[in-house]
Design a protein around this motif. Sequence first.
Motif, PDB file in Angstrom:
ATOM      1  N   ALA A  25       2.466 -10.972   8.056  1.00  0.00           N
ATOM      2  CA  ALA A  25       2.008  -9.883   7.430  1.00  0.00           C
ATOM      3  C   ALA A  25       2.838  -9.411   6.383  1.00  0.00           C
ATOM      4  O   ALA A  25       2.633  -8.964   5.482  1.00  0.00           O
ATOM      5  CB  ALA A  25       1.587  -8.856   8.609  1.00  0.00           C
ATOM      6  N   LEU A  26       4.218  -9.546   6.983  1.00  0.00           N
ATOM      7  CA  LEU A  26       5.140  -8.826   5.808  1.00  0.00           C
ATOM      8  C   LEU A  26       5.241  -9.705   4.748  1.00  0.00           C
ATOM      9  O   LEU A  26       5.075  -9.197   3.529  1.00  0.00           O
ATOM     10  CB  LEU A  26       6.531  -8.977   6.691  1.00  0.00           C
ATOM     11  CG  LEU A  26       6.646  -7.794   7.550  1.00  0.00           C
ATOM     12  CD1 LEU A  26       8.231  -8.327   8.213  1.00  0.00           C
ATOM     13  CD2 LEU A  26       6.852  -6.343   6.910  1.00  0.00           C
ATOM     14  N   VAL A  27       5.043 -11.021   4.637  1.00  0.00           N
ATOM     15  CA  VAL A  27       5.192 -11.909   3.187  1.00  0.00           C
ATOM     16  C   VAL A  27       3.897 -11.522   2.623  1.00  0.00           C
ATOM     17  O   VAL A  27       4.001 -11.549   1.391  1.00  0.00           O
ATOM     18  CB  VAL A  27       5.363 -13.571   3.926  1.00  0.00           C
ATOM     19  CG1 VAL A  27       5.191 -14.278   2.668  1.00  0.00           C
ATOM     20  CG2 VAL A  27       6.538 -13.715   4.507  1.00  0.00           C
ATOM     21  N   VAL A  28       2.812 -11.589   3.377  1.00  0.00           N
ATOM     22  CA  VAL A  28       1.496 -11.370   2.493  1.00  0.00           C
ATOM     23  C   VAL A  28       1.406  -9.915   1.881  1.00  0.00           C
ATOM     24  O   VAL A  28       1.108  -9.819   0.902  1.00  0.00           O
ATOM     25  CB  VAL A  28       0.222 -11.444   3.723  1.00  0.00           C
ATOM     26  CG1 VAL A  28      -1.084 -10.969   3.050  1.00  0.00           C
ATOM     27  CG2 VAL A  28       0.183 -12.830   4.116  1.00  0.00           C
ATOM     28  N   GLN A  29       1.850  -9.101   2.396  1.00  0.00           N
ATOM     29  CA  GLN A  29       2.153  -7.729   1.903  1.00  0.00           C
ATOM     30  C   GLN A  29       3.122  -7.598   0.772  1.00  0.00           C
ATOM     31  O   GLN A  29       2.647  -6.782  -0.223  1.00  0.00           O
ATOM     32  CB  GLN A  29       2.287  -6.763   2.886  1.00  0.00           C
ATOM     33  CG  GLN A  29       2.090  -4.965   2.585  1.00  0.00           C
ATOM     34  CD  GLN A  29       1.879  -4.191   3.620  1.00  0.00           C
ATOM     35  OE1 GLN A  29       1.547  -4.744   4.692  1.00  0.00           O
ATOM     36  NE2 GLN A  29       2.259  -3.093   3.630  1.00  0.00           N
ATOM     37  N   TYR A  30       4.187  -8.000   0.976  1.00  0.00           N
ATOM     38  CA  TYR A  30       5.113  -7.906  -0.082  1.00  0.00           C
ATOM     39  C   TYR A  30       5.399  -9.192  -1.250  1.00  0.00           C
ATOM     40  O   TYR A  30       6.380  -8.906  -1.873  1.00  0.00           O
ATOM     41  CB  TYR A  30       6.505  -7.512   0.575  1.00  0.00           C
ATOM     42  CG  TYR A  30       6.229  -6.066   1.148  1.00  0.00           C
ATOM     43  CD1 TYR A  30       6.147  -4.891   0.639  1.00  0.00           C
ATOM     44  CD2 TYR A  30       6.401  -6.295   2.581  1.00  0.00           C
ATOM     45  CE1 TYR A  30       5.800  -3.687   1.330  1.00  0.00           C
ATOM     46  CE2 TYR A  30       6.041  -5.114   3.389  1.00  0.00           C
ATOM     47  CZ  TYR A  30       5.733  -3.753   2.530  1.00  0.00           C
ATOM     48  OH  TYR A  30       5.493  -2.648   3.239  1.00  0.00           O
ATOM     49  N   ALA A  31       4.906 -10.282  -0.872  1.00  0.00           N
ATOM     50  CA  ALA A  31       5.181 -11.469  -1.714  1.00  0.00           C
ATOM     51  C   ALA A  31       3.878 -12.433  -1.930  1.00  0.00           C
ATOM     52  O   ALA A  31       2.893 -12.084  -1.208  1.00  0.00           O
ATOM     53  CB  ALA A  31       6.248 -12.360  -1.113  1.00  0.00           C
ATOM     54  N   ASP A  32       4.059 -13.232  -2.856  1.00  0.00           N
ATOM     55  CA  ASP A  32       3.121 -14.177  -3.017  1.00  0.00           C
ATOM     56  C   ASP A  32       2.626 -14.986  -1.887  1.00  0.00           C
ATOM     57  O   ASP A  32       3.643 -15.398  -1.045  1.00  0.00           O
ATOM     58  CB  ASP A  32       3.430 -15.156  -4.230  1.00  0.00           C
ATOM     59  CG  ASP A  32       2.265 -15.980  -4.498  1.00  0.00           C
ATOM     60  OD1 ASP A  32       1.359 -15.960  -5.146  1.00  0.00           O
ATOM     61  OD2 ASP A  32       2.569 -17.428  -4.007  1.00  0.00           O
TER      62      ASP A  32
END
Length: 489
Positions: free
Chosen positions: A159-166
């Motif tokens: 979820a962190l990656v999806v929210q803040y990165a490609d």
Amino acid sequence: MDQPGPIARPLRDRLTIPVLASGGILMAVMQTVVVPLLPDLPRLTGASASTVSWMVTATLLAGAVLTPVLGRAGDMYGKRRVLTASLALMTVGSVMCALSSDIGVLIAARALQGAAASVVPLSISILRDELPPERRGSAVALMSSTVGIGAALGLPLAALVVQYADWHTMFWTTSALGALGVAAVWWAVKESPVREPGRFDVLGTLGLAAGLISLLLAVSQGGQRGWDSPRIIGLFAATVVVLALWWWQQLRAERPLVDLRLVTRPRVGLSHVAALLTGFAFYANSLVTAQLVQAPKATGYGLQLSIVATGLCLLPGGVTMLLFSPLSARISAARGPRITLALGAAVIACGYAVRIADSRDLWMIILGATVVATGTTLAYSALPTLILRAVPAGQTASANGVNVLMRTIGQAVSSAAVAAVLVHHSSPVGGIPVPTLHGYLLAFGMAGGVALAACAAALTIPGDEPAAGRTPSDAGEARGTRDEAMEEA
């Protein structure tokens, strides 16, 4: 000659358990990372929502089919060799996801990643073959718990990656971790000398694949197409016919893919039934909790949490599973694994009772979910120990593969059943159908009832307590040797 102490053991021996456990966690993370992406994938890929759902279904189908097949291959050709190949396929699938936005490629890649479902049963079999009895129980308990630990860690991280990165960054990360896992297993894990030679049962493999694909397609698609649709009814009918023919073929095969005579022994068969019921009860917790806390506040019960906050709600359960796995091994050593399994199922039911009592306050939601996770740790840690003590050493990977398969089928049925309950008990909020609180409480009650059924199934497993002065693992080895001798006679 005195045995070397823990400090004198080579570094590779000391890293065997951590490396295998990290492989199990990575497998569970890989299965979970796509969940936060599902709402956005139709926009990102240009595909329909129903097509995008196959990114989950493909992994489920491939894992269900390949787990018993790769388990049998591990018993025949070497467990470390097959384990390394499984992790390598998972890594290749992750690289494919990182390189493409085409939905066809993504679905094929997720199917490749399904091969990693065999990591846990293969690792448990390696631990039985390589570890001394006094270390085996806690290591097997930890290995079995990695499924829940990885799922609880994977959701907030993804979820962190999806929210803040490609979103491709997530798959590049898992690709790097997968490559590291392959190298670590090849370096730190010894190849087990225990083999079950014979010709690979190709016909049995094809029959099992056809039957499981028909069953899981019917279960996973029934809620969307309607349980009374001709296609779903046809799939269920095909499942019955194909698996009946497969059963007949397996009983007559010289070297069957699955030893059905072993499966039908009460100690093995009832363990598989308990695995199916426990998988159902465990999976409902993650499914329902994620939807419940993200529901709009206009529903009167929803907390409208973000994806990241939702993942953090499940994180305490993952930490609890890590902490409680040694306790499970101690209970199994003192009282036997069937008691541990029954206790775990009862704790799961208590967790759902907490959910029914209060599903509005965040701290009570987290508490209930954590109690369910605690019970899952006890149950999942006991299941492989039951199998290891009931089957010959040469069949541990394939037998544990069947046990994991039963958990997978339980999870698939749980997903369909929970979806059916929530769809039936929905009301419009802002013009969008949203499950009612009553629907969630019914889902909790259903999962709690199944957990109690798993407890009852565990208590009916024939008792097998070790004699005084012998560890459970020693007793299991003695029984396995005795079974093999009887079969040869």
